[in-house]
Design a protein around this motif. Structure first.
Motif, short mmCIF file in Angstrom:
data_model
loop_
_atom_site.label_atom_id
_atom_site.label_comp_id
_atom_site.label_asym_id
_atom_site.label_seq_id
_atom_site.Cartn_x
_atom_site.Cartn_y
_atom_site.Cartn_z
N GLN A 20 1.71 -6.46 -9.74
CA GLN A 20 0.60 -6.83 -8.78
C GLN A 20 0.20 -5.64 -7.74
O GLN A 20 -0.99 -5.55 -7.51
CB GLN A 20 1.16 -7.94 -7.65
N THR A 21 1.24 -4.76 -7.45
CA THR A 21 1.29 -3.76 -6.62
C THR A 21 0.02 -2.59 -7.36
O THR A 21 -1.01 -2.22 -6.74
CB THR A 21 2.17 -3.09 -6.17
N ILE A 22 0.31 -2.48 -8.38
CA ILE A 22 -0.44 -1.37 -9.18
C ILE A 22 -1.83 -1.85 -9.34
O ILE A 22 -2.73 -1.18 -9.12
CB ILE A 22 0.24 -1.39 -10.65
N MET A 24 -3.37 -4.09 -7.49
CA MET A 24 -3.85 -4.01 -6.26
C MET A 24 -4.55 -2.68 -5.86
O MET A 24 -5.80 -2.65 -5.32
CB MET A 24 -3.03 -4.54 -5.18
N VAL A 25 -3.96 -1.80 -6.23
CA VAL A 25 -4.35 -0.12 -6.03
C VAL A 25 -5.42 0.03 -6.90
O VAL A 25 -6.46 0.70 -6.56
CB VAL A 25 -3.36 0.68 -6.28
N ARG A 26 -5.51 -0.47 -7.91
CA ARG A 26 -6.70 -0.12 -8.96
C ARG A 26 -7.89 -0.73 -8.43
O ARG A 26 -9.07 -0.43 -8.83
CB ARG A 26 -6.30 -0.86 -10.27
N GLN A 27 -7.93 -1.89 -7.67
CA GLN A 27 -8.88 -2.68 -7.18
C GLN A 27 -9.45 -2.12 -5.77
O GLN A 27 -10.62 -2.59 -5.38
CB GLN A 27 -8.59 -4.14 -6.71
N GLN A 28 -9.00 -1.04 -5.55
CA GLN A 28 -9.45 -0.29 -4.09
C GLN A 28 -10.82 0.08 -4.43
O GLN A 28 -11.37 0.78 -5.33
CB GLN A 28 -8.48 0.72 -3.79
N THR A 29 -11.68 -0.16 -3.44
CA THR A 29 -13.17 0.40 -3.58
C THR A 29 -13.32 1.63 -3.42
O THR A 29 -14.37 2.41 -4.15
CB THR A 29 -14.04 -0.66 -2.57
N TYR A 30 -12.30 2.35 -2.78
CA TYR A 30 -12.16 3.73 -2.53
C TYR A 30 -11.62 4.31 -3.80
O TYR A 30 -10.37 3.96 -4.04
CB TYR A 30 -11.66 4.28 -1.34
N GLU A 31 -12.16 5.18 -4.76
CA GLU A 31 -11.46 5.40 -6.07
C GLU A 31 -10.86 6.77 -6.06
O GLU A 31 -10.19 7.09 -7.14
CB GLU A 31 -12.46 5.20 -7.19
N LEU A 113 2.94 2.45 1.07
CA LEU A 113 2.84 1.35 0.56
C LEU A 113 3.92 0.72 0.24
O LEU A 113 4.49 1.31 -0.76
CB LEU A 113 1.46 0.96 -0.40
N ASP A 114 4.37 -0.37 0.60
CA ASP A 114 5.51 -0.90 0.09
C ASP A 114 5.44 -2.00 -1.13
O ASP A 114 4.28 -2.66 -0.88
CB ASP A 114 6.55 -1.87 1.17
N ALA A 115 6.27 -2.17 -1.82
CA ALA A 115 5.83 -2.55 -3.24
C ALA A 115 5.71 -4.09 -2.99
O ALA A 115 4.91 -4.80 -3.85
CB ALA A 115 7.14 -2.59 -4.25
N ASP A 116 6.18 -4.87 -2.05
CA ASP A 116 5.96 -6.35 -1.89
C ASP A 116 5.10 -6.54 -0.65
O ASP A 116 4.64 -7.81 -0.43
CB ASP A 116 7.19 -6.92 -1.34
N ASP A 117 4.24 -5.70 -0.34
CA ASP A 117 3.05 -5.85 0.95
C ASP A 117 1.56 -5.93 0.09
O ASP A 117 1.82 -5.34 -1.05
CB ASP A 117 3.04 -4.80 1.93
N ILE A 118 0.68 -6.21 0.85
CA ILE A 118 -0.70 -6.33 0.11
C ILE A 118 -1.60 -5.79 0.86
O ILE A 118 -1.57 -5.54 2.16
CB ILE A 118 -0.82 -7.98 0.12
#
Length: 273
Positions: A20-22, A24-31, A113-118
């Motif tokens: 989910q962390t990976i 979530m990062v992929r979905q960042q609007t800043y690429e 970013l910690d792995a369990d945070d959002i």
């Protein structure tokens, strides 16, 4: 504001969250980012989950790696985005895992970013814009507590517009997952975390002690996942850690430590109610 952002994630027994962390990062609007995953000898299948999540992307094993690292796999997402999977030889804790990530990070900007945070999808974009607006080297944002599934609870931690060293000593409002740092303005020596309990707080203090100012963006851009269990023992440990930071890391007198501790305890209690 452009420039590569290196997102450093210490991975330890995070197999339930790391895919989910990976994503979530992929979905960042800043690429323009690189994701640096540092496995701290998890032994729970976290590495296998990461490899499965990244299967299909071109990758290779990097050479000339530091002695404390077993291997580094570089996955190329696209022209702007890549993922580094770093497997350490020994378990050394979150501080040293983050420092390992910092040592191989290529970006001008460092985000933790910690792995369990959002993170919200616009987290990096909003903080980078805010950093440029403030001409700052250190920014952080507001966040919301979440339950064990990451669902928002409605409890929001607001942040002040700026924090100096003296003000930061009486409040631990800077949440690691919300921090963004500019390496052109803040040296890696200051960003490297000391191997002490509450290493993140100790790091923010050592940066601010050098005269830097942390600027707070009072927008909720992250969720702190907090399991629904008793926090009484954690609170006691937190109190001991903060007191020890005052006395040993900062070298404050008993009187000064007690002064800051009273205000810290009040604010920490209010924040978690």
């Amino acid at each position: 504001m452009g420039g590569l952002v290196s997102i450093i994630v210490p991975v330890y027994r995070a197999r339930l969250y790391i895919a989910q962390t990976i994503e979530m990062v992929r979905q960042q609007t800043y690429e323009n980012w690189e994701l640096v995953l540092v496995d701290d000898r998890s032994g729970d299948g976290s590495v296998e989950v990461i490899e499965k999540a990244l299967a299909g992307y071109s990758h290779h094993s990097m050479e000339d790696i530091p002695e404390d690292i077993e291997r580094i796999e570089e996955y190329q997402w696209d022209d702007k985005r890549r993922v580094l999977l770093i497997c350490k030889k020994e378990n050394e804790g979150a501080a040293k895992a983050r420092n390992t990530g910092l040592s191989v990070a290529s970006g001008r900007y460092i985000a933790f970013l910690d792995a369990d945070d959002i993170w919200f999808a616009d987290k990096l974009a909003r903080e980078l814009a805010f950093m440029e607006e403030q001409q700052a080297g250190f920014v952080f944002c507001a966040y919301e507590f979440g339950d064990e599934w990451g669902r928002p609870t409605g409890k929001i931690v607001h942040v002040p517009p700026r924090l100096t060293y003296q003000r930061a000593l009486s409040r631990t409002v800077i949440f690691t997952t919300t921090v963004l740092l500019d390496r052109k303005k803040i040296s890696d020596k200051l960003i490297r975390m000391p191997a002490v309990p509450s290493e993140d707080t100790a790091t923010w203090w050592q940066i601010l002690r050098e005269g830097h100012v942390a600027y707070g963006l009072d927008e909720v851009l992250a969720i702190y996942r907090r399991p629904a269990k008793s926090l009484s023992s954690n609170k006691c440990k937190a109190m001991k850690r903060i007191w020890n930071l005052y006395r040993t890391q900062e070298g404050l007198s008993v009187a000064a430590s007690a002064f800051y501790f009273i205000f810290w305890a009040y604010r920490a209690t209010v924040r978690r109610l």
